[in-house]
Motif scaffolding. Structure first.
Motif, short mmCIF file in Angstrom:
data_model
loop_
_atom_site.label_atom_id
_atom_site.label_comp_id
_atom_site.label_asym_id
_atom_site.label_seq_id
_atom_site.Cartn_x
_atom_site.Cartn_y
_atom_site.Cartn_z
N GLU A 17 -11.70 1.70 0.32
CA GLU A 17 -10.24 1.46 0.79
C GLU A 17 -9.57 0.33 -0.03
N LEU A 18 -8.20 0.72 -0.31
CA LEU A 18 -7.47 -0.26 -1.06
C LEU A 18 -7.61 -1.73 -0.59
N ARG A 19 -7.45 -1.70 0.83
CA ARG A 19 -7.52 -3.18 1.51
C ARG A 19 -8.64 -3.83 1.02
N LYS A 32 -9.56 -0.72 -7.40
CA LYS A 32 -9.95 0.57 -7.68
C LYS A 32 -8.83 1.60 -7.21
N ARG A 33 -7.81 1.10 -7.30
CA ARG A 33 -6.69 2.13 -6.49
C ARG A 33 -6.50 3.23 -7.37
N PHE A 40 2.37 1.77 -3.34
CA PHE A 40 1.46 2.27 -4.27
C PHE A 40 1.65 3.94 -3.91
N TYR A 41 1.43 4.37 -2.81
CA TYR A 41 1.42 5.86 -2.68
C TYR A 41 2.58 6.71 -3.02
N TYR A 78 0.95 -1.39 -0.04
CA TYR A 78 -0.09 -0.02 0.17
C TYR A 78 1.10 1.39 -0.08
N HIS A 123 -9.15 7.34 -1.18
CA HIS A 123 -10.06 6.34 -1.70
C HIS A 123 -11.37 6.08 -1.04
N TRP A 164 0.19 7.17 -9.04
CA TRP A 164 -0.68 7.77 -7.93
C TRP A 164 -0.53 9.33 -7.58
N ASN A 188 -13.56 6.45 -7.72
CA ASN A 188 -13.36 5.97 -6.34
C ASN A 188 -12.57 7.13 -5.56
N TRP A 223 -8.52 -3.81 -4.20
CA TRP A 223 -7.27 -3.14 -4.72
C TRP A 223 -7.52 -2.80 -6.30
#
Length: 143
Positions: free
Chosen positions: A104-106, A111-112, A64-65, A61, A101, A70, A117, A109
């Motif tokens: 949430e990403l959790r 929809k990141r 990704f950020y 996560y 988001h 992103w 979203n 995933w």
């Protein structure tokens, strides 16, 4: 020559005041209290967000950020949607600090990078939303 005038900074106040003042006489008392408290709350919320976002246990996560995709998407989103949607829904116009988001990403995933979203939130609203989601996930896992 007279000084240029502008509206009082108090939300909804339409009183014209000199350009070098921030509040009219009616709202001047709010300045020292609200401004100091607001800045301190913002600093604390920002620190909480930064601590969470840079923690070591987050793994994919956090990678990704920190990704270019992103960063570009979130920067563009903030330029197009500058206000916190949660505050705005309550009638408060506050600058958004970050892109959140909705799902949430959790939880999903895939929809990141989905613009549908995303929403803009201030640090306080984001921390509140994250806390609620975390509690909801904990309750779900206990069942």
């Amino acid at each position: 020559m007279s000084k240029p005038m502008h509206l009082c900074n108090h939300p909804g106040c339409m009183t014209l005041i000199p350009y070098d003042q921030r509040y009219c006489e009616k709202h001047e008392y709010r300045k020292p209290i609200d401004q100091a408290d607001s800045k301190e709350r913002h600093r604390i919320n920002k620190a909480t967000y930064r601590r969470r976002i840079t923690s070591k246990h987050e793994g994919k996560y956090q990678r990704f950020y920190r990704s270019t995709a992103w960063k570009k998407l979130s920067h563009h989103w903030l330029m197009m949607h500058p206000l916190c949607v949660s505050c705005e829904a309550r009638g408060i116009y506050r600058k958004g600090d970050l892109v959140d988001h909705i799902t949430e990403l959790r939880d999903d995933w895939s929809k990141r990078l989905d613009p549908g979203n995303l929403q803009t939130l201030c640090y306080a609203c984001h921390n509140r939303k994250t806390w609620r989601e975390k509690r909801k996930r904990q309750k779900h896992n206990k069942k």
